[in-house]
Design a protein around this motif. Sequence first.
Motif, mmCIF file in Angstrom:
data_model
loop_
_atom_site.group_PDB
_atom_site.id
_atom_site.type_symbol
_atom_site.label_atom_id
_atom_site.label_comp_id
_atom_site.label_asym_id
_atom_site.label_seq_id
_atom_site.Cartn_x
_atom_site.Cartn_y
_atom_site.Cartn_z
ATOM 1 N N ARG A 54 -5.050 -9.485 6.747
ATOM 2 C CA ARG A 54 -5.725 -8.666 5.731
ATOM 3 C C ARG A 54 -5.787 -7.207 6.184
ATOM 4 N N LYS A 67 -2.432 -5.589 5.657
ATOM 5 C CA LYS A 67 -2.184 -5.311 4.243
ATOM 6 C C LYS A 67 -2.936 -4.059 3.785
ATOM 7 N N ALA A 74 -1.233 -0.653 2.437
ATOM 8 C CA ALA A 74 -1.602 -0.093 1.133
ATOM 9 C C ALA A 74 -2.037 1.373 1.271
#
Length: 162
Positions: free
Chosen positions: A12, A15, A19
Motif C-alpha cells: 500500500r 502504491k 501515485a
Amino acid sequence: MTRPAPWRPSLRDGKVLLALAVGSLSIGWTLNRIRPDAVPIPYVPRKPVVVSGDLTLAEFSALTHDATALVLDARPGIFYELGHVPGALSLPEEDFAAAFPRFRDRLESARVVAVYCADPDCEDARQLQSHLTARGVANVAVYPDGWQGWSGAHRPAEKSAR
C-alpha cells in the motif's frame, strides 16, 4: 519496556508513493505546457544567438520579450525618463565609463545585447556598441530606427518614476 516494531514498507505504501510521483509529474508537465516559455520535451539547450547586422523592428521587439536578452537605451538619461522601451535599461553613451561597472554582470550573462538611440541619425547606439565590443561583450546589435521607430510603430512605452 517494549520497543515498537520497526517500520516496514507495505505494498500500500508503494502504491501511494507511485501515485504521488505520477501526480507530481502530471502537474509539472501540464504547467510546463501552458507556460509561454515552456521547456521543450525532450530538453534541447538553446543555441547561442549570433547577431549580424542591424535589427529590424520585429527582431528588436522579439528581444524585448526575451529574458536572456538585454536592451539598452543609449540616449541621455532625461530622454530615458520621459519614455523608453519596456524593460530597457539606461546606459547613456556619454556616461559609459562611469556606468559600465554597474552593468558588467548583466552584460556578461545576456545572450544578446540590443542597443537603441533616438532615431536613425543618432550615433550614440553605434558608439555604445563600439564601447561594449571593445570590452569583450559579444552579440551586440543596434536597432537603428531607435526610439522614433519604436514609438512611431505605436509600440508600448514605459516612463521612469521620479
